[in-house]
Design a protein around this motif. Sequence first.
Motif, mmCIF file in Angstrom:
data_model
loop_
_atom_site.group_PDB
_atom_site.id
_atom_site.type_symbol
_atom_site.label_atom_id
_atom_site.label_comp_id
_atom_site.label_asym_id
_atom_site.label_seq_id
_atom_site.Cartn_x
_atom_site.Cartn_y
_atom_site.Cartn_z
ATOM 1 N N GLU A 41 -9.132 -1.726 3.020
ATOM 2 C CA GLU A 41 -9.173 -0.362 3.551
ATOM 3 C C GLU A 41 -7.978 0.469 3.099
ATOM 4 O O GLU A 41 -8.089 1.686 2.886
ATOM 5 C CB GLU A 41 -9.226 -0.410 5.080
ATOM 6 C CG GLU A 41 -9.532 0.918 5.725
ATOM 7 C CD GLU A 41 -9.787 0.774 7.215
ATOM 8 O OE1 GLU A 41 -10.293 1.732 7.816
ATOM 9 O OE2 GLU A 41 -9.490 -0.296 7.773
ATOM 10 N N LYS A 42 -6.819 -0.181 2.914
ATOM 11 C CA LYS A 42 -5.591 0.535 2.561
ATOM 12 C C LYS A 42 -5.193 0.319 1.096
ATOM 13 O O LYS A 42 -4.078 0.646 0.703
ATOM 14 C CB LYS A 42 -4.451 0.065 3.471
ATOM 15 C CG LYS A 42 -4.662 0.375 4.948
ATOM 16 C CD LYS A 42 -4.639 1.871 5.216
ATOM 17 C CE LYS A 42 -4.745 2.178 6.695
ATOM 18 N NZ LYS A 42 -4.732 3.637 6.977
ATOM 19 N N ALA A 43 -6.119 -0.211 0.300
ATOM 20 C CA ALA A 43 -5.777 -0.585 -1.081
ATOM 21 C C ALA A 43 -5.361 0.608 -1.929
ATOM 22 O O ALA A 43 -4.414 0.526 -2.713
ATOM 23 C CB ALA A 43 -6.954 -1.300 -1.725
ATOM 24 N N ARG A 44 -6.086 1.720 -1.814
ATOM 25 C CA ARG A 44 -5.733 2.881 -2.636
ATOM 26 C C ARG A 44 -4.346 3.418 -2.263
ATOM 27 O O ARG A 44 -3.558 3.774 -3.146
ATOM 28 C CB ARG A 44 -6.779 3.984 -2.487
ATOM 29 C CG ARG A 44 -6.453 5.249 -3.291
ATOM 30 C CD ARG A 44 -6.374 4.979 -4.793
ATOM 31 N NE ARG A 44 -5.650 6.010 -5.501
ATOM 32 C CZ ARG A 44 -6.098 6.643 -6.588
ATOM 33 N NH1 ARG A 44 -7.298 6.347 -7.074
ATOM 34 N NH2 ARG A 44 -5.375 7.548 -7.187
ATOM 35 N N GLU A 45 -4.047 3.440 -0.976
ATOM 36 C CA GLU A 45 -2.721 3.882 -0.560
ATOM 37 C C GLU A 45 -1.639 2.946 -1.098
ATOM 38 O O GLU A 45 -0.581 3.410 -1.546
ATOM 39 C CB GLU A 45 -2.643 3.942 0.972
ATOM 40 C CG GLU A 45 -3.426 5.092 1.596
ATOM 41 C CD GLU A 45 -4.903 4.799 1.776
ATOM 42 O OE1 GLU A 45 -5.597 5.614 2.406
ATOM 43 O OE2 GLU A 45 -5.376 3.754 1.281
ATOM 44 N N ALA A 46 -1.905 1.631 -1.073
ATOM 45 C CA ALA A 46 -0.939 0.665 -1.614
ATOM 46 C C ALA A 46 -0.749 0.863 -3.108
ATOM 47 O O ALA A 46 0.371 0.808 -3.624
ATOM 48 C CB ALA A 46 -1.406 -0.761 -1.313
ATOM 49 N N ALA A 47 -1.858 1.102 -3.821
ATOM 50 C CA ALA A 47 -1.784 1.336 -5.261
ATOM 51 C C ALA A 47 -1.013 2.619 -5.572
ATOM 52 O O ALA A 47 -0.207 2.673 -6.516
ATOM 53 C CB ALA A 47 -3.187 1.398 -5.856
ATOM 54 N N ASP A 48 -1.255 3.669 -4.782
ATOM 55 C CA ASP A 48 -0.540 4.931 -4.980
ATOM 56 C C ASP A 48 0.965 4.750 -4.771
ATOM 57 O O ASP A 48 1.782 5.335 -5.494
ATOM 58 C CB ASP A 48 -1.065 5.998 -4.023
ATOM 59 C CG ASP A 48 -2.394 6.582 -4.468
ATOM 60 O OD1 ASP A 48 -2.708 6.509 -5.674
ATOM 61 O OD2 ASP A 48 -3.135 7.096 -3.607
ATOM 62 N N ALA A 49 1.326 3.942 -3.772
ATOM 63 C CA ALA A 49 2.742 3.703 -3.495
ATOM 64 C C ALA A 49 3.408 2.982 -4.655
ATOM 65 O O ALA A 49 4.543 3.293 -5.033
ATOM 66 C CB ALA A 49 2.887 2.892 -2.203
ATOM 67 N N ILE A 50 2.705 2.020 -5.247
ATOM 68 C CA ILE A 50 3.245 1.319 -6.416
ATOM 69 C C ILE A 50 3.425 2.297 -7.571
ATOM 70 O O ILE A 50 4.481 2.343 -8.217
ATOM 71 C CB ILE A 50 2.314 0.167 -6.841
ATOM 72 C CG1 ILE A 50 2.259 -0.908 -5.771
ATOM 73 C CG2 ILE A 50 2.786 -0.438 -8.164
ATOM 74 C CD1 ILE A 50 1.209 -1.981 -6.036
ATOM 75 N N ALA A 51 2.376 3.084 -7.838
ATOM 76 C CA ALA A 51 2.412 4.017 -8.961
ATOM 77 C C ALA A 51 3.533 5.042 -8.806
ATOM 78 O O ALA A 51 4.175 5.434 -9.785
ATOM 79 C CB ALA A 51 1.067 4.717 -9.099
ATOM 80 N N GLY A 77 6.328 4.596 -7.495
ATOM 81 C CA GLY A 77 7.648 3.990 -7.653
ATOM 82 C C GLY A 77 7.960 3.507 -9.055
ATOM 83 O O GLY A 77 9.010 2.890 -9.279
ATOM 84 N N GLY A 78 7.075 3.775 -10.026
ATOM 85 C CA GLY A 78 7.323 3.298 -11.380
ATOM 86 C C GLY A 78 6.445 3.986 -12.397
ATOM 87 O O GLY A 78 5.682 4.896 -12.068
ATOM 88 N N ASP A 79 6.555 3.509 -13.615
ATOM 89 C CA ASP A 79 5.834 4.110 -14.743
ATOM 90 C C ASP A 79 4.710 3.162 -15.153
ATOM 91 O O ASP A 79 4.842 2.400 -16.117
ATOM 92 C CB ASP A 79 6.819 4.327 -15.895
ATOM 93 C CG ASP A 79 6.295 5.327 -16.913
ATOM 94 O OD1 ASP A 79 5.429 6.143 -16.556
ATOM 95 O OD2 ASP A 79 6.749 5.284 -18.066
ATOM 96 N N TYR A 80 3.602 3.198 -14.426
ATOM 97 C CA TYR A 80 2.554 2.207 -14.613
ATOM 98 C C TYR A 80 1.371 2.750 -15.420
ATOM 99 O O TYR A 80 0.945 3.888 -15.226
ATOM 100 C CB TYR A 80 2.051 1.698 -13.261
ATOM 101 C CG TYR A 80 3.071 0.843 -12.555
ATOM 102 C CD1 TYR A 80 3.182 -0.512 -12.855
ATOM 103 C CD2 TYR A 80 3.945 1.397 -11.624
ATOM 104 C CE1 TYR A 80 4.139 -1.302 -12.235
ATOM 105 C CE2 TYR A 80 4.907 0.622 -11.003
ATOM 106 C CZ TYR A 80 5.002 -0.724 -11.306
ATOM 107 O OH TYR A 80 5.951 -1.495 -10.705
#
Length: 255
Positions: A91-101, A103-106
């Motif tokens: 349910e929170k996967a997109r938010e987790a992915a956005d947080a990773i993105a 914080g870096g150059d992915y």
Amino acid sequence: MSKETLFVAISNQKGGVGKSALSVVLASYFHFEKGLNVAIVDCDSPQHSLVRMRERDKKAVSNSAYYRQLIKQQWSRVQKKAYPIVGSTAEKAREAADAIAAGGDYDLIFVDLPGTVESTGVFRTIVNMDYVLTPTVPDLIVMQSTLSFATTVLDHIKKMENTPLLKDIFFFWNKLKKRTNVEILRSYSEVMRELHLTVLDSTLPDLCRYEKEITHAKRAFFRCTLLPPPAKQMEGSGLVELAEELMVKLKLGQS
């Protein structure tokens, strides 16, 4: 973010098709061999098998002079740290992915989803991905489940009032046995294309090497979150062909 990050879910509502193993080997190959910046969101809640795999890999490396030497050689060659693996719910996967993105150059973030679209939040995550990568096998029960998965997702998207982000679902054949009936495989592929589903040309054979992790007891491995698959193990695995086709489809590494 200084570049556009692609979000790719690896999903199929039928278990046992190799989603988690593929998440790791593709991420490690892209990250360490192709120079892409990659991350994984592990939605296998609550066990988070890929997060735990990273922990096992770290422990195996710390207990083995051989693996520590491989890590040292890899750093000298590519000078890249290991890619992040973050646990989340579907349910929170997109938010987790956005947080990773953020914080870096992915370049690419894989989201490894649970083995059923009925899990809470799977639909929401899928329609908020750029692409879905769906491994399947030429088995009647699996194919029925796979086609049900595809048509359910596509029907759901059509009913959405807001335009979804999802651009396409890429299907490909995994765990093909040497004696797989070519005609059956071809007929399944034709049915999928008649449904306007995208079937990749690349296929992966049924090889036990995809299940081999690093351990302190032995040196042979294929999937690892800290190292790419060994060059010799890549031969005949189909992984290079799949990765190269995905790079073209996803337009990865293009300026």
